[in-house]
Write a protein that holds these residues in place. Structure first.
Motif, PDB file in Angstrom:
ATOM      1  N   VAL A   1      32.813  40.971  35.711  1.00 35.56           N
ATOM      2  CA  VAL A   1      33.768  40.211  36.516  1.00 35.56           C
ATOM      3  C   VAL A   1      34.087  41.023  37.762  1.00 35.56           C
ATOM      4  O   VAL A   1      34.780  42.031  37.695  1.00 35.56           O
ATOM      5  CB  VAL A   1      35.072  39.912  35.740  1.00 35.56           C
ATOM      6  CG1 VAL A   1      36.001  39.054  36.585  1.00 35.56           C
ATOM      7  CG2 VAL A   1      34.771  39.237  34.407  1.00 35.56           C
ATOM      8  N   LEU A   2      33.559  40.573  38.902  1.00 37.98           N
ATOM      9  CA  LEU A   2      33.915  41.160  40.184  1.00 37.98           C
ATOM     10  C   LEU A   2      35.152  40.406  40.652  1.00 37.98           C
ATOM     11  O   LEU A   2      35.152  39.170  40.697  1.00 37.98           O
ATOM     12  CB  LEU A   2      32.770  41.010  41.182  1.00 37.98           C
ATOM     13  CG  LEU A   2      31.429  41.604  40.746  1.00 37.98           C
ATOM     14  CD1 LEU A   2      30.339  41.280  41.758  1.00 37.98           C
ATOM     15  CD2 LEU A   2      31.539  43.096  40.529  1.00 37.98           C
ATOM     16  N   ILE A   3      36.209  41.127  40.999  1.00 39.91           N
ATOM     17  CA  ILE A   3      37.517  40.504  41.225  1.00 39.91           C
ATOM     18  C   ILE A   3      38.133  40.951  42.540  1.00 39.91           C
ATOM     19  O   ILE A   3      38.018  42.108  42.911  1.00 39.91           O
ATOM     20  CB  ILE A   3      38.461  40.801  40.033  1.00 39.91           C
ATOM     21  CG1 ILE A   3      39.748  40.021  40.111  1.00 39.91           C
ATOM     22  CG2 ILE A   3      38.746  42.262  39.897  1.00 39.91           C
ATOM     23  CD1 ILE A   3      39.661  38.686  39.480  1.00 39.91           C
ATOM     24  N   CYS A   4      38.784  39.986  43.215  1.00 33.58           N
ATOM     25  CA  CYS A   4      39.453  40.269  44.490  1.00 33.58           C
ATOM     26  C   CYS A   4      40.789  39.538  44.536  1.00 33.58           C
ATOM     27  O   CYS A   4      40.841  38.316  44.366  1.00 33.58           O
ATOM     28  CB  CYS A   4      38.582  39.810  45.650  1.00 33.58           C
ATOM     29  SG  CYS A   4      39.329  40.055  47.275  1.00 33.58           S
ATOM     30  N   ALA A   5      41.852  40.297  44.784  1.00 29.89           N
ATOM     31  CA  ALA A   5      43.164  39.686  45.015  1.00 29.89           C
ATOM     32  C   ALA A   5      43.245  39.304  46.488  1.00 29.89           C
ATOM     33  O   ALA A   5      42.846  40.077  47.364  1.00 29.89           O
ATOM     34  CB  ALA A   5      44.277  40.660  44.653  1.00 29.89           C
ATOM     35  N   MET A   6      43.771  38.120  46.739  1.00 30.12           N
ATOM     36  CA  MET A   6      43.899  37.606  48.095  1.00 30.12           C
ATOM     37  C   MET A   6      45.362  37.691  48.538  1.00 30.12           C
ATOM     38  O   MET A   6      46.269  37.733  47.694  1.00 30.12           O
ATOM     39  CB  MET A   6      43.419  36.146  48.140  1.00 30.12           C
ATOM     40  CG  MET A   6      42.011  35.937  47.585  1.00 30.12           C
ATOM     41  SD  MET A   6      40.721  36.695  48.554  1.00 30.12           S
ATOM     42  CE  MET A   6      40.744  35.631  49.992  1.00 30.12           C
ATOM     43  N   ARG A   7      45.586  37.698  49.844  1.00 31.11           N
ATOM     44  CA  ARG A   7      46.962  37.691  50.363  1.00 31.11           C
ATOM     45  C   ARG A   7      47.707  36.508  49.763  1.00 31.11           C
ATOM     46  O   ARG A   7      47.187  35.409  49.689  1.00 31.11           O
ATOM     47  CB  ARG A   7      46.974  37.573  51.880  1.00 31.11           C
ATOM     48  CG  ARG A   7      46.586  38.846  52.551  1.00 31.11           C
ATOM     49  CD  ARG A   7      46.976  38.859  54.028  1.00 31.11           C
ATOM     50  NE  ARG A   7      46.493  40.076  54.636  1.00 31.11           N
ATOM     51  CZ  ARG A   7      47.147  41.232  54.625  1.00 31.11           C
ATOM     52  NH1 ARG A   7      48.314  41.319  54.045  1.00 31.11           N
ATOM     53  NH2 ARG A   7      46.630  42.306  55.191  1.00 31.11           N
ATOM     54  N   GLY A   8      48.909  36.749  49.301  1.00 33.85           N
ATOM     55  CA  GLY A   8      49.728  35.686  48.720  1.00 33.85           C
ATOM     56  C   GLY A   8      49.569  35.536  47.222  1.00 33.85           C
ATOM     57  O   GLY A   8      50.326  34.803  46.589  1.00 33.85           O
TER      58      GLY A   8
ATOM     59  N   MET B   1      43.358  34.380  43.541  1.00 38.18           N
ATOM     60  CA  MET B   1      42.407  35.444  43.267  1.00 38.18           C
ATOM     61  C   MET B   1      41.024  34.843  43.193  1.00 38.18           C
ATOM     62  O   MET B   1      40.858  33.689  42.831  1.00 38.18           O
ATOM     63  CB  MET B   1      42.750  36.158  41.960  1.00 38.18           C
ATOM     64  CG  MET B   1      44.030  36.961  42.049  1.00 38.18           C
ATOM     65  SD  MET B   1      44.354  37.975  40.592  1.00 38.18           S
ATOM     66  CE  MET B   1      43.221  39.321  40.855  1.00 38.18           C
ATOM     67  N   ARG B   2      40.072  35.665  43.502  1.00 39.56           N
ATOM     68  CA  ARG B   2      38.673  35.256  43.445  1.00 39.56           C
ATOM     69  C   ARG B   2      37.938  36.131  42.443  1.00 39.56           C
ATOM     70  O   ARG B   2      38.212  37.320  42.331  1.00 39.56           O
ATOM     71  CB  ARG B   2      37.998  35.423  44.802  1.00 39.56           C
ATOM     72  CG  ARG B   2      38.470  34.431  45.804  1.00 39.56           C
ATOM     73  CD  ARG B   2      37.697  34.565  47.086  1.00 39.56           C
ATOM     74  NE  ARG B   2      38.158  33.511  47.986  1.00 39.56           N
ATOM     75  CZ  ARG B   2      37.926  33.498  49.271  1.00 39.56           C
ATOM     76  NH1 ARG B   2      37.230  34.476  49.832  1.00 39.56           N
ATOM     77  NH2 ARG B   2      38.373  32.512  50.010  1.00 39.56           N
ATOM     78  N   ALA B   3      36.978  35.503  41.772  1.00 45.13           N
ATOM     79  CA  ALA B   3      36.153  36.254  40.827  1.00 45.13           C
ATOM     80  C   ALA B   3      34.729  35.736  40.884  1.00 45.13           C
ATOM     81  O   ALA B   3      34.499  34.540  41.051  1.00 45.13           O
ATOM     82  CB  ALA B   3      36.692  36.112  39.407  1.00 45.13           C
ATOM     83  N   LEU B   4      33.808  36.645  40.765  1.00 38.95           N
ATOM     84  CA  LEU B   4      32.408  36.305  40.603  1.00 38.95           C
ATOM     85  C   LEU B   4      32.019  36.805  39.222  1.00 38.95           C
ATOM     86  O   LEU B   4      32.099  38.006  38.939  1.00 38.95           O
ATOM     87  CB  LEU B   4      31.552  36.967  41.685  1.00 38.95           C
ATOM     88  CG  LEU B   4      30.087  36.572  41.654  1.00 38.95           C
ATOM     89  CD1 LEU B   4      29.933  35.111  42.105  1.00 38.95           C
ATOM     90  CD2 LEU B   4      29.273  37.479  42.561  1.00 38.95           C
ATOM     91  N   LEU B   5      31.649  35.870  38.343  1.00 42.74           N
ATOM     92  CA  LEU B   5      31.299  36.194  36.959  1.00 42.74           C
ATOM     93  C   LEU B   5      29.790  36.212  36.810  1.00 42.74           C
ATOM     94  O   LEU B   5      29.110  35.307  37.285  1.00 42.74           O
ATOM     95  CB  LEU B   5      31.845  35.147  35.986  1.00 42.74           C
ATOM     96  CG  LEU B   5      33.306  34.741  36.096  1.00 42.74           C
ATOM     97  CD1 LEU B   5      33.623  33.661  35.081  1.00 42.74           C
ATOM     98  CD2 LEU B   5      34.195  35.931  35.907  1.00 42.74           C
ATOM     99  N   GLN B   6      29.297  37.217  36.135  1.00 46.41           N
ATOM    100  CA  GLN B   6      27.884  37.260  35.802  1.00 46.41           C
ATOM    101  C   GLN B   6      27.769  37.473  34.300  1.00 46.41           C
ATOM    102  O   GLN B   6      28.331  38.437  33.761  1.00 46.41           O
ATOM    103  CB  GLN B   6      27.178  38.382  36.573  1.00 46.41           C
ATOM    104  CG  GLN B   6      27.170  38.092  38.068  1.00 46.41           C
ATOM    105  CD  GLN B   6      26.428  39.146  38.849  1.00 46.41           C
ATOM    106  OE1 GLN B   6      26.877  40.272  38.937  1.00 46.41           O
ATOM    107  NE2 GLN B   6      25.295  38.774  39.402  1.00 46.41           N
ATOM    108  N   ARG B   7      27.081  36.540  33.652  1.00 43.24           N
ATOM    109  CA  ARG B   7      26.824  36.699  32.224  1.00 43.24           C
ATOM    110  C   ARG B   7      25.768  37.789  32.086  1.00 43.24           C
ATOM    111  O   ARG B   7      24.722  37.733  32.743  1.00 43.24           O
ATOM    112  CB  ARG B   7      26.322  35.371  31.640  1.00 43.24           C
ATOM    113  CG  ARG B   7      26.285  35.355  30.117  1.00 43.24           C
ATOM    114  CD  ARG B   7      25.870  34.008  29.600  1.00 43.24           C
ATOM    115  NE  ARG B   7      24.421  33.857  29.713  1.00 43.24           N
ATOM    116  CZ  ARG B   7      23.767  32.754  29.366  1.00 43.24           C
ATOM    117  NH1 ARG B   7      24.408  31.698  28.912  1.00 43.24           N
ATOM    118  NH2 ARG B   7      22.453  32.695  29.483  1.00 43.24           N
ATOM    119  N   VAL B   8      26.070  38.785  31.254  1.00 44.05           N
ATOM    120  CA  VAL B   8      25.181  39.951  31.170  1.00 44.05           C
ATOM    121  C   VAL B   8      24.826  40.297  29.727  1.00 44.05           C
ATOM    122  O   VAL B   8      25.572  39.988  28.798  1.00 44.05           O
ATOM    123  CB  VAL B   8      25.824  41.193  31.844  1.00 44.05           C
ATOM    124  CG1 VAL B   8      26.064  40.949  33.329  1.00 44.05           C
ATOM    125  CG2 VAL B   8      27.122  41.609  31.151  1.00 44.05           C
TER     126      VAL B   8
END
Length: 149
Positions: A29-36, A1-8
């Motif tokens: 937390v912007l989040i993306c599940a990847m294949r697998g 999984m991928r995440a882009l975190l921004q302290r806010v």
């Protein structure tokens, strides 16, 4: 999984003009599940997010986690984090998990954060969302549960 975190200091997500998630001090937390990816990756990423020391201590050093500072998380699905821009001018998204799996892992990730005693707000999976935030620092961190090179 991928995440882009921004302290806010503040973040909110709206759908069709209605606020569906809003936090003050914490992490967007912007989040993306990847294949697998599976639940194990979601739980691993949630643990990293909860423990990542990107908030300042009394000496101004980044030594505290969102958990330590009593912050909250606003979790927003963002399949475009899977963008492949290696050829052409139009990104491809074939490495993103299929929608059903992506939604399950997005929800599982948010629940894993809750189980780590973090207050969590969310957007709406696959909706056309507007995200407003005040980035604190600015601090923006990229996390990935796998080395995909």
């Amino acid at each position: 999984m991928r995440a882009l975190l921004q302290r806010v200091t503040h973040a909110k997500v709206t759908v069709d003009g209605s606020v569906c998630g809003e936090i003050d001090h914490g992490l967007l937390v912007l989040i993306c599940a990847m294949r697998g990816d599976g639940e194990q990756q979601a739980e691993k990423l949630a643990a990293r997010v909860a423990k990542l020391r990107i908030f300042e201590d009394d000496l101004g050093k980044m030594n505290r986690s969102v958990t330590d500072v009593g912050g909250a998380c606003l979790v927003v699905s963002q399949f475009t984090l899977a963008a492949d821009t290696s050829s052409g001018n139009r990104p491809g998204f074939s490495t993103a998990a299929p929608p059903e799996q992506g939604k399950h892992l997005y929800e599982h990730f948010a629940q894993a954060l809750r189980e780590l005693s973090l207050p969590v707000e969310t957007g709406i999976f696959a909706a056309d969302m507007a995200v407003n935030l005040t980035n604190d620092g600015p601090i923006t961190i990229w996390l990935d549960t796998a080395d995909r090179n």
